[in-house]
Design a protein around this motif. Sequence first.
Motif, PDB file in Angstrom:
ATOM      1  N   PHE A 126       0.802  -1.229   0.135  1.00  0.00           N
ATOM      2  CA  PHE A 126       0.176   0.061  -0.093  1.00  0.00           C
ATOM      3  C   PHE A 126       0.832   1.256  -0.034  1.00  0.00           C
ATOM      4  O   PHE A 126       0.627   2.202  -0.844  1.00  0.00           O
ATOM      5  N   ARG A 127       1.897   1.233   0.916  1.00  0.00           N
ATOM      6  CA  ARG A 127       2.598   2.339   0.938  1.00  0.00           C
ATOM      7  C   ARG A 127       3.314   2.569  -0.239  1.00  0.00           C
ATOM      8  O   ARG A 127       3.927   3.919  -0.789  1.00  0.00           O
ATOM      9  N   LYS A 128       3.751   1.376  -1.013  1.00  0.00           N
ATOM     10  CA  LYS A 128       4.586   1.828  -2.276  1.00  0.00           C
ATOM     11  C   LYS A 128       3.546   2.555  -3.428  1.00  0.00           C
ATOM     12  O   LYS A 128       4.003   3.262  -4.212  1.00  0.00           O
ATOM     13  N   LYS A 129       2.388   1.621  -3.445  1.00  0.00           N
ATOM     14  CA  LYS A 129       1.377   2.314  -4.343  1.00  0.00           C
ATOM     15  C   LYS A 129       0.963   3.941  -4.135  1.00  0.00           C
ATOM     16  O   LYS A 129       1.214   4.444  -4.919  1.00  0.00           O
ATOM     17  N   MET A 130       1.147   4.321  -2.751  1.00  0.00           N
ATOM     18  CA  MET A 130       0.877   5.677  -2.424  1.00  0.00           C
ATOM     19  C   MET A 130       2.263   6.371  -2.896  1.00  0.00           C
ATOM     20  O   MET A 130       1.958   7.474  -3.615  1.00  0.00           O
ATOM     21  N   ALA A 131       3.292   5.972  -3.071  1.00  0.00           N
ATOM     22  CA  ALA A 131       4.334   6.851  -3.350  1.00  0.00           C
ATOM     23  C   ALA A 131       4.455   6.925  -4.805  1.00  0.00           C
ATOM     24  O   ALA A 131       4.893   7.774  -5.379  1.00  0.00           O
ATOM     25  N   LEU A 132       3.894   6.028  -5.737  1.00  0.00           N
ATOM     26  CA  LEU A 132       3.783   6.140  -7.154  1.00  0.00           C
ATOM     27  C   LEU A 132       2.499   6.566  -7.575  1.00  0.00           C
ATOM     28  O   LEU A 132       2.467   6.914  -8.688  1.00  0.00           O
ATOM     29  N   THR A 133       1.540   7.068  -6.659  1.00  0.00           N
ATOM     30  CA  THR A 133       0.392   7.630  -7.081  1.00  0.00           C
ATOM     31  C   THR A 133       0.427   9.160  -7.519  1.00  0.00           C
ATOM     32  O   THR A 133       1.044   9.782  -6.558  1.00  0.00           O
ATOM     33  N   GLN A 134       0.203   9.692  -8.689  1.00  0.00           N
ATOM     34  CA  GLN A 134       0.229  10.991  -9.088  1.00  0.00           C
ATOM     35  C   GLN A 134      -1.066  11.593  -9.048  1.00  0.00           C
ATOM     36  O   GLN A 134      -2.345  11.031  -9.139  1.00  0.00           O
ATOM     37  N   LEU A 135      -0.946  12.851  -8.689  1.00  0.00           N
ATOM     38  CA  LEU A 135      -2.316  13.875  -8.624  1.00  0.00           C
ATOM     39  C   LEU A 135      -2.566  14.707  -9.590  1.00  0.00           C
ATOM     40  O   LEU A 135      -3.320  15.601  -9.516  1.00  0.00           O
ATOM     41  N   ASP A 136      -1.629  14.683 -10.706  1.00  0.00           N
ATOM     42  CA  ASP A 136      -1.601  15.673 -11.733  1.00  0.00           C
ATOM     43  C   ASP A 136      -3.023  15.727 -12.689  1.00  0.00           C
ATOM     44  O   ASP A 136      -3.788  16.838 -12.887  1.00  0.00           O
TER      45      ASP A 136
END
Length: 398
Positions: A8-18
């Motif tokens: 989960f934490r890894k996915k959060m780090a890769l999640t973009q908000l653009d």
Amino acid sequence: MENLVQLFRKKMALTQLDFIRSMEQRVNWKARLICIRGPRGTGKTTLLLQHIKRTFGDRLSQVLYVSLDNLYFMDNSLLELAEKFVQRGGTHLFLDEVHKYPNWSQTIKNIYDDYPELSMVFTGSSLLEILNARADLSRRALVYQMQGLSFREYLTIRTGQEFPVLTLEEILSRNEELSAQLVAQVKPFMYFEDYLKTGYYPFFLEGEEDYGSRLTETVNMILDIELPLLRKIETASIAKVKKLLMVIAKSAPFIPNTTELAGMVGVARQTLLSYFNYLEESMLVSQLFKQTRGLGLLQKPDKLFLENTNLMHLLAEKNSDLGNIRETFVLNQLRHSHQVQFPAAGDFLVDDRYTLEVGGRSKKRKQIQDVENSYIIADDIEYGTDRRIPIWLLGFLY
């Protein structure tokens, strides 16, 4: 559980908000139980992860995202995971692909009832049934349906500019003003054709050269895995469903002859009507009726469409003419938030009030001139005039 937290934490780090889908603002995230349904490839997972990142920030210890197709659940139960999570102070549990978990509805009901301090959001196939006799989630869950990108959202991704969501009433009454404002901001026909071919599913961002193969894989996953899993269709019958889809693709939109179609596919008429419903639930086709269906679901559609224009280009290939593509686009964008029926005159009756006739720039009002609240939806025009609406403007409905 620690491995799930790390994932989960890894996915959060890769999640973009653009870029964030407009649906993120429509969901009432304060509800204790939320369901987001939709076909593969429409961005349900990304929506969850973006919402978590935007909302919780440095409070990630209170949140956990897991996909229920993870191998963890081969030896561990979801109920045990929820118990451990709450014991550690968790308050929000996000569950992806719930239809992959055996007896998912009963388990979610038990968690909902046993842990009132816990909020849950779950996603699943568009075939997912929330109304369940043994675990009545229908009165507990807020249910949202997710579809592919609107033309407005596609433009935002491609140009980096923000565009407003418009209501149908605004488009019909102020199309001259609105079209002029938007054309001053962007040239819609620079992007419209690409959207119709490869812009509906967000995975075009991962490479347009692979778009066709990704979409083919999505369709096959729905037919080969989700239909047998969620509609208990035998493997031998899936071939008939695929044959039906291809027949529809090469002809849609069209008024179906159910007797003839049943003979071509090799099934009984009632079975054919069931297949129509399965394909519509899967968001692969759209059925259009002259009036709203009552309790009888096994009703012959008055017209059949593929669900979106990208599917037309993939499945129908050269069989799709421009008129068919136009109608499919209009129906797809309207159905996001409106009721659409097959009218006596024109192409679409929207919300029992507006009649729309779809065509090219030279389309006349002859067929609908005596119909109240009727409009021409015209291709190949940038600016609206009176009751002639640019077709691309309907792409701003969500």
